[in-house]
Design an enzyme around this catalytic site. Sequence first.
Site, short mmCIF file in Angstrom:
data_model
loop_
_atom_site.label_atom_id
_atom_site.label_comp_id
_atom_site.label_asym_id
_atom_site.label_seq_id
_atom_site.Cartn_x
_atom_site.Cartn_y
_atom_site.Cartn_z
N CYS A 119 0.80 -1.03 0.17
CA CYS A 119 0.33 -0.31 0.00
C CYS A 119 1.12 1.62 0.25
CB CYS A 119 -0.91 -0.17 0.85
SG CYS A 119 -2.91 0.67 0.82
N HIS A 145 -3.05 -5.42 3.27
CA HIS A 145 -2.91 -5.28 4.61
C HIS A 145 -3.47 -6.76 4.77
CE1 HIS A 145 -1.61 -1.29 4.59
NE2 HIS A 145 -2.57 -1.16 3.85
N1 GLN Z 1 -2.18 6.77 1.55
C1 GLN Z 1 -2.51 6.13 0.88
C2 GLN Z 1 -3.62 5.66 0.47
O1 GLN Z 1 -4.72 5.78 0.65
C3 GLN Z 1 -2.10 4.71 1.31
C4 GLN Z 1 -2.68 4.49 2.82
C5 GLN Z 1 -2.36 3.13 2.99
O2 GLN Z 1 -1.43 2.21 3.23
N2 GLN Z 1 -3.50 2.25 3.73
O3 GLN Z 1 -3.57 5.42 -0.81
#
Ligand code: GLN
Length: 243
Positions: free
Chosen positions: A95, A195
Amino acid sequence: MDKMQICHLYPDLLNLYGDRGNIISMTKRLNWRGIQTEVFEISVGEHFDPEKYDIVFIGGGQDFEQEILLPDLLGEKTANLKYAVESNVTFLAICGGYQLLGNYYKTWNGHQLDFTGAIDIHTIGSTERMIGNFMFEAELNHRTIEIAGFENHSGMTFLGSKVQPLGKIRKGSGNNGKDGTAGARYKNVFCSYSHGPLLPKNPILCDFILQTALNEKFGNYELKTLDDEAENQALTAMLRRLR
Ligand code: GLN
């Protein structure tokens, strides 16, 4: 005894939804096969040595954390990350960590964060979050494997021509909710929006990543089979809910 060195990059800033579980999963599956592991945590202000590690892990983070670490990331760390990627070091990035291996992230409110450009991808923020349990299919060792995960991002990631998707989305949004791709592969870099964490419930993918890193270090490495009954039951239960 064989030993693998694992780097956890920015463990204090990028660690959402139990992403650290990926380190635990890799470590356990190596140790159960008699392979020693050493984990090094490298954060802001600490040197990242591109020749020291067999596996580099980067977890997810909010836009906020991604912005905080930017001054540290750019410069020497970026050059060393690029060198490690091009030298076939195995990476797993999730992510926010996935996004920062790319060229840039333009947030939903028009703010551009220039990232490392270690792989040719870029991310555009949207006003809608892509959130929920999801699944995708990946081709690993000429077999189609179903992978279950959980995504929560507003960034839509698009792959450049040299980067392959890690898989095809079957349920959920994946990279951008538009082109059906999930995650990315470039050289020995594996990226995913998943995740959850990703690896404990997807042991075939975990072993594929470990095999990649072991082959790189030792040549053709024979990975002993483990009893994955519990892991596979957890995965099957999740896939059944998603289908
Ligand atoms: N900030 C990024 C987004 O919202 C990554 C979010 C995350 O790592 N869950 O796209």
